[in-house]
Design an enzyme around this catalytic site. Structure first.
Site, PDB file in Angstrom:
ATOM      1  N   LYS A 139    -102.677  81.843 -18.712  1.00 53.80           N
ATOM      2  CA  LYS A 139    -101.495  81.279 -19.378  1.00 53.80           C
ATOM      3  C   LYS A 139    -100.182  81.882 -18.891  1.00 53.80           C
ATOM      4  CE  LYS A 139    -100.124  82.284 -23.582  1.00 53.80           C
ATOM      5  NZ  LYS A 139    -100.015  82.406 -25.068  1.00 53.80           N
ATOM      6  N   ASP A 171    -101.366  77.357 -24.535  1.00 59.33           N
ATOM      7  CA  ASP A 171    -101.026  78.042 -25.773  1.00 59.33           C
ATOM      8  C   ASP A 171    -101.611  77.266 -26.956  1.00 59.33           C
ATOM      9  OD1 ASP A 171     -99.332  75.835 -26.231  1.00 59.33           O
ATOM     10  OD2 ASP A 171     -97.715  76.823 -25.151  1.00 59.33           O
TER      11      ASP A 171
END
Length: 211
Positions: A139, A171
């Site tokens: 991420k 996320d």
């Protein structure tokens, strides 16, 4: 969701991204770094790589980042910024900062390095992934690519875009749509919009997206 994205061009997406509060924060900060382009890019990429488990909304965090580094122009001031604004797991985060700083310093030694990265964004992803020993779809790594693009757009006044094949930052909001990575890859292929740019469209929309 797919129907809406199919109706968009990449230029439509760029216009949406320009309304992103994170983009606006970076744009504001860029006005203080016109003669320090490499330092500016480094600051933005380092901050992106440290943007996890934030103690506030991302929009507020990047606003504070812009305000802090409009006054403190040295990367060496980053620990102070973290202590004030990104203090969760601080000891671990400060240790990661040192690792991230070494990686970013190595990748962006000169302005020519920034220009090379702008022309080869997948190459930049490879370098960050290797230097930090993280997956290419991690991420914070792909988020750093997104923010690098924002930084270069504001500093170089170009509508820089990413190629397809770079994953979306997974996320909680993106996971609430689908946790299936193949879903996201198919969406990129079907819409023709690189996933990293789809991210901003989904983040900035107030709609309830449905798979």
């Amino acid at each position: 969701m797919k129907k809406t994205l199919l109706s968009m061009t990449i230029n439509d997406v760029i216009q949406i991204e320009k309304t992103d509060p994170q983009f606006q924060a970076i744009k504001e900060l860029s006005s203080y770094y016109k003669d320090k382009r490499v330092s500016f890019v480094k600051l933005v990429v380092i901050n992106a790589l440290l943007s996890y488990q934030l103690p506030m909304r991302g929009e507020e965090y990047w606003k504070r980042f812009s305000e802090f580094f409009s006054v403190h122009s040295s990367i060496e001031d980053f620990p102070e910024f973290l202590k004030l604004n990104n203090y969760r797991l601080l000891k671990t985060r400060l240790k990661r900062f040192e690792k991230v700083k070494r990686a970013v310093d190595e990748i962006f030694k000169t302005e020519n390095d920034v220009e090379i990265a702008m022309k080869d964004i997948k190459g930049l992803l490879d370098k960050l992934s290797k230097a930090l020993k993280q997956r290419k779809d991690a991420k914070t790594v792909v988020f750093a690519i997104k923010m690098f693009i924002y930084a270069c757009r504001t500093m170089y006044d170009e509508n820089l875009t990413a190629p397809k094949g770079i994953f979306i930052p997974m996320d909680s909001r993106i996971r609430s749509i689908s946790e299936d990575k193949n879903f996201w890859k198919r969406l990129e292929e079907e819409t023709g919009i690189p996933l990293i740019h789809i991210d901003a469209v989904l983040w900035l929309s107030h709609k309830k997206w449905k798979v």
